[in-house]
Design an enzyme around this catalytic site. Structure first.
Site, PDB file in Angstrom:
ATOM      1  N   LYS A 258       0.848  -1.205   0.000  1.00  0.00           N
ATOM      2  CA  LYS A 258       0.000   0.000   0.000  1.00  0.00           C
ATOM      3  C   LYS A 258       0.879   1.249   0.000  1.00  0.00           C
ATOM      4  CE  LYS A 258      -4.442   1.538   1.894  1.00  0.00           C
ATOM      5  NZ  LYS A 258      -5.214   1.331   0.667  1.00  0.00           N
TER       6      LYS A 258
ATOM      7  N   GLU B  34      -8.497  -4.503 -10.174  1.00  0.00           N
ATOM      8  CA  GLU B  34      -9.235  -3.926  -9.046  1.00  0.00           C
ATOM      9  C   GLU B  34      -9.631  -2.509  -9.405  1.00  0.00           C
ATOM     10  OE1 GLU B  34      -6.670  -3.612  -5.574  1.00  0.00           O
ATOM     11  OE2 GLU B  34      -4.928  -3.468  -6.884  1.00  0.00           O
TER      12      GLU B  34
END
Length: 283
Positions: A148, A180
């Site tokens: 992330k 995604e």
């Protein structure tokens, strides 16, 4: 009333918070971030978010500045200082401040830590009733999407493409398959009521809300398949939705201008959203 933020050991008014020019997060996007939802003044699924933060930091060799208990204490105090009832807590850790050089600075360089809150209607988001419109875009990101990272330019461009198209989200596509969303995990529901989402790998972020929804689906005896799905399969789905800390479970009613199913939030998606909110309220 001024918003209070947390910066390198101190709670300060937002207007007084300053980051040095030589911070590596600013110069190189050399850092990790995490976002936890807040509902009724309580953090939602927070320890899972902190575990992902710790993993991401480890993957790029940044020392986690705090143990889990201290992160929770700081988050809880920040929520209380801002009287946040519903919204988000943002956390960011960078490799710290050092003269600009691509190689890592000395190992004793302290990481920089930033935290702030944002007020946001998540449970009562009207988009959950009307459903979100989504477009597809090419996935331009690097190969370690499981980390992330604060390096979010490709996601910014995807989100801006969605904004320019007048839709809520963009689903990123690689080799014909959906990876995604620009800030979410993508799901479809097949005509025989199978919930499909891409399996975890370095190609996508291990979504915390994704994991919770998969668990709730299993508890409800719903069929889940973790596999790749194509854009064409998404067009033909009976339902679609995306998940994130800031959206919970969000129904998708169109993709690239084509209606998904009946063109309205589907019953299975509505059920999963209800189950997730019930879980979040009990967090």
């Amino acid at each position: 009333m001024s918003r209070t933020v947390y910066l390198n050991g101190s709670f300060v008014p937002l207007e007084e918070a300053r980051i040095p020019i030589m911070d590596r997060g600013f110069l190189f996007a050399d850092g990790i971030y995490e976002v936890s939802a807040v509902l009724d003044g309580r953090l939602v699924d927070n320890e899972a978010h902190l575990a992902r933060l710790d993993r991401s930091l480890g993957e790029i060799g940044i020392r986690n500045p705090y143990p889990t208990a201290e992160w929770i204490r700081l988050e809880t105090e920040l929520v209380a200082r801002n009287d946040l009832k519903e919204g988000l807590v943002y956390m960011q850790v960078t490799r710290g401040v050092a003269e600009r050089d691509f190689a890592f600075p000395p190992a004793d360089t302290p990481p920089s830590v930033v935290m702030f809150t944002q007020t946001k209607s998540i449970r009562g988001n009207p988009l959950a009733e009307t459903g979100a419109k989504v477009i597809t875009v090419e996935d331009l990101r690097w190969k370690r999407r499981d980390i992330k990272s604060v390096a979010l330019l490709a996601q910014v461009l995807a989100k801006q493409a969605a904004a320019a198209a007048g839709v809520a989200e963009a689903w990123m596509v690689e080799d014909g398959s959906v990876t995604e969303g620009s800030s979410s995990t993508a799901f479809i529901v097949t005509t025989d009521r199978r919930i499909v989402t891409r399996p975890l790998s370095t190609a996508l972020l291990p979504g915390i809300t994704r994991a919770a929804v998969l668990h709730l689906a299993a508890e409800a005896n719903l069929t889940v398949e973790e596999r790749l799905f194509s854009v064409e399969e998404a067009y033909a789905a009976s339902e679609a939705f995306y998940t994130s800390a800031s959206a919970f479970v969000m129904p998708v009613v169109s993709l690239d201008g084509r209606p998904i199913g009946a063109g309205q939030p589907g019953p299975l998606t509505r059920r999963l959203r209800e189950l997730y909110i019930a879980m979040a309220k009990g967090a």
